[in-house]
Write an enzyme that holds these catalytic residues in place. Structure first.
Site, PDB file in Angstrom:
ATOM      1  N   TYR A  60     -16.646  15.591 -15.164  1.00  0.00           N
ATOM      2  CA  TYR A  60     -17.099  14.205 -15.040  1.00  0.00           C
ATOM      3  C   TYR A  60     -18.089  14.136 -13.870  1.00  0.00           C
ATOM      4  O   TYR A  60     -17.758  14.561 -12.748  1.00  0.00           O
ATOM      5  CB  TYR A  60     -15.871  13.327 -14.789  1.00  0.00           C
ATOM      6  CG  TYR A  60     -16.190  11.863 -14.670  1.00  0.00           C
ATOM      7  CD1 TYR A  60     -16.626  11.138 -15.769  1.00  0.00           C
ATOM      8  CD2 TYR A  60     -16.055  11.200 -13.455  1.00  0.00           C
ATOM      9  CE1 TYR A  60     -16.918   9.799 -15.660  1.00  0.00           C
ATOM     10  CE2 TYR A  60     -16.344   9.848 -13.342  1.00  0.00           C
ATOM     11  CZ  TYR A  60     -16.777   9.159 -14.454  1.00  0.00           C
ATOM     12  OH  TYR A  60     -17.070   7.824 -14.344  1.00  0.00           O
ATOM     13  N   LYS A  65      -9.288   4.970 -19.131  1.00  0.00           N
ATOM     14  CA  LYS A  65      -9.605   5.424 -20.475  1.00  0.00           C
ATOM     15  C   LYS A  65      -8.370   5.279 -21.378  1.00  0.00           C
ATOM     16  O   LYS A  65      -7.897   4.190 -21.560  1.00  0.00           O
ATOM     17  CB  LYS A  65     -10.122   6.861 -20.412  1.00  0.00           C
ATOM     18  CG  LYS A  65     -11.146   7.117 -19.267  1.00  0.00           C
ATOM     19  CD  LYS A  65     -12.447   6.348 -19.409  1.00  0.00           C
ATOM     20  CE  LYS A  65     -13.277   6.298 -18.137  1.00  0.00           C
ATOM     21  NZ  LYS A  65     -13.576   7.574 -17.518  1.00  0.00           N
ATOM     22  N   ARG A 119       0.837  -1.212   0.000  1.00  0.00           N
ATOM     23  CA  ARG A 119       0.000   0.000   0.000  1.00  0.00           C
ATOM     24  C   ARG A 119       0.864   1.252   0.000  1.00  0.00           C
ATOM     25  O   ARG A 119       0.486   2.305  -0.513  1.00  0.00           O
ATOM     26  CB  ARG A 119      -0.962  -0.010   1.214  1.00  0.00           C
ATOM     27  CG  ARG A 119      -1.832   1.232   1.314  1.00  0.00           C
ATOM     28  CD  ARG A 119      -3.090   1.034   2.155  1.00  0.00           C
ATOM     29  NE  ARG A 119      -2.842   0.349   3.418  1.00  0.00           N
ATOM     30  CZ  ARG A 119      -2.276   0.900   4.499  1.00  0.00           C
ATOM     31  NH1 ARG A 119      -1.897   2.163   4.470  1.00  0.00           N
ATOM     32  NH2 ARG A 119      -2.098   0.197   5.598  1.00  0.00           N
ATOM     33  N   ASP A 161      -8.111  17.737 -14.791  1.00  0.00           N
ATOM     34  CA  ASP A 161      -8.396  16.355 -15.182  1.00  0.00           C
ATOM     35  C   ASP A 161      -8.071  16.249 -16.665  1.00  0.00           C
ATOM     36  O   ASP A 161      -8.776  16.797 -17.507  1.00  0.00           O
ATOM     37  CB  ASP A 161      -9.873  16.031 -14.895  1.00  0.00           C
ATOM     38  CG  ASP A 161     -10.229  14.585 -15.219  1.00  0.00           C
ATOM     39  OD1 ASP A 161      -9.580  13.995 -16.101  1.00  0.00           O
ATOM     40  OD2 ASP A 161     -11.172  14.047 -14.601  1.00  0.00           O
TER      41      ASP A 161
END
Ligand code: PLP
Length: 395
Positions: free
Chosen positions: A112, A209, A59, A184
């Site tokens: 978004y 994407k 992590r 973004d």
């Protein structure tokens, strides 16, 4: 194109994630381990103190993940990069890193959807204030800024309306007020737009994407201009636990190698399709920054290295024609998302934006006959033939 430690962009795509490993594997292996052995107590202590190189726990860090982060930082001309389990994990990690109770965020209204919903429904519960505005008009940004504004959050072009924001101008205003500029950049990828070079502080990607590009994983990334920003963001990601998995990182390392090839081929196809659509009798209008008819065509050529491969268009037949088109396509997939090798189409009014009232949909530019097309790398003649046969039913 930019030079990165002696290599150019397309070479970084292919070799940026290369690492030294004991067997000389030609590609970066998947280090599918959650924890790591220390050589002895002193080494363990030094790793925790940050005084010795070495991994502690996945992590916090992992060789496969780190190799990917190095590549991505290079591509956006960033100092460092933190990858996350999804694009939304990246968005929320940035919000959590920089917004305190009483702070204010100014954001592009047509961002978004979930990036906005999470502020309005969730972060507002912790005293975060917000203004969603049309950032394509720079004057609106000036008017929205308050003494407690901490973040200017921009998405350009917007989805699915394809409206651009002048990044240089927006950064200039924000920095006068010590406001962090977050962009973004999912739609453009660093192949077509590099916001940090235009002055932004932090870039976010949904790597689901274009960057991964094969519609087979969900992933996110955050690139920072400075080491200080990266430290804050990384600490948040580690404590939130929205880390990437090593296999996921391996998939992105593999996908990103062809990013330039894919983005350019998709864009080449999209330009031809947009020009054809503009002349089609079933189509009322087309929004694509590569068309001279786009109201911000000039800005697009200035701030982007190409118009990309997302097109939205308005059917003369409205809602009914939109549904007919969705039911008639054969090669183009009826699906949301974008940026994969396959062409996808969706009808926002009956799908992604169907829960909104017609009034607020229209206010956001989501008309009943609006169709979004994400163009893939298939043979252009096959995509055109499919669109022609489907559009014929909409006349
Ligand atoms: C998809 C998307 C996101 C969210 O990413 P996920 O990987 O689905 O969590 C954020 N921003 C933009 C522009 C997107 O297209």
């Amino acid at each position: 194109m930019q030079k990165y430690s002696g290599f150019r962009f397309d070479s970084v795509l292919v070799h940026g994630s290369d690492i030294d490993e004991p067997f000389g594997a030609a590609v970066t292996p998947i280090y599918q381990a959650s924890t790591y052995k220390f050589k002895n107590a002193a080494h363990g202590a030094a790793c925790f103190a940050g005084e010795a190189p070495g991994f502690i726990y996945t992590r916090i860090g992992n060789p496969t993940i780190q190799a990917l982060e190095k590549t991505l930082a290079n591509l956006e001309n960033a100092t460092k990069c933190v990858v996350t389990s999804s694009g939304m994990a990246a968005v929320n990690t940035v919000y959590m890193s920089f917004l305190n109770p009483g702070d204010h965020i100014v954001s592009t209204d047509a961002v978004y959807g979930p990036s906005r919903v999470v502020i309005e429904k969730y972060w507002s519960r912790y005293g975060i204030e917000y203004s969603y505005i049309d950032t394509s008009n720079i004057e609106n940004i000036n008017n929205a800024i308050r003494p407690n504004t901490k973040i200017l959050y921009i998405e350009t072009p917007t989805n699915p309306t394809m409206v651009l924001t002048d990044l240089k101008a927006a950064v200039e205003i924000a920095h006068q007020h010590n406001i962090l500029v977050v962009v973004d950049n999912t739609f453009c990828t660093p192949v077509l737009q590099r916001p940090l070079d235009l002055g932004a502080d932090v870039v976010i990607h949904s790597m689901t994407k274009f960057i991964n590009g094969h519609a087979d994983i969900v992933a996110g990334a955050i690139m920072s201009k400075t080491e200080e920003l990266d430290k804050i963001i990384r600490a948040t990601m580690v404590i939130m636990g929205c880390c990437m998995d090593p296999t996921q990182a391996y998939m992105v390392i593999r996908g990103v190698k062809t990013l330039s090839l894919r983005v350019k081929k998709q864009q080449e196809n999209a330009q031809i399709i947009a020009e054809r659509l503009e002349k089609h009798p079933a189509v009322a209008s087309v929004a694509y920054p590569g068309l001279k008819s786009h109201p911000q065509y000039e800005l697009g050529t200035k701030q982007m290295d190409g118009p990309g491969s997302l097109i939205s268009f308005e059917l003369k037949g409205g809602f009914k024609a939109g549904k007919t088109l969705m039911n008639s396509i054969r090669l183009v997939l009826l699906a949301v998302s974008l940026g994969g090798v396959e062409s996808l189409m969706s009808h926002p009014a009956s799908m992604t934006h169907s829960k909104m009232s017609q009034e607020s949909r229209l206010a956001g530019g989501i008309t009943d006959g609006l169709v979004r097309l994400a163009v893939g790398i298939e043979d252009i003649n096959d995509i055109i033939a499919d669109l022609e046969q489907a559009l014929h039913k909409c006349i």
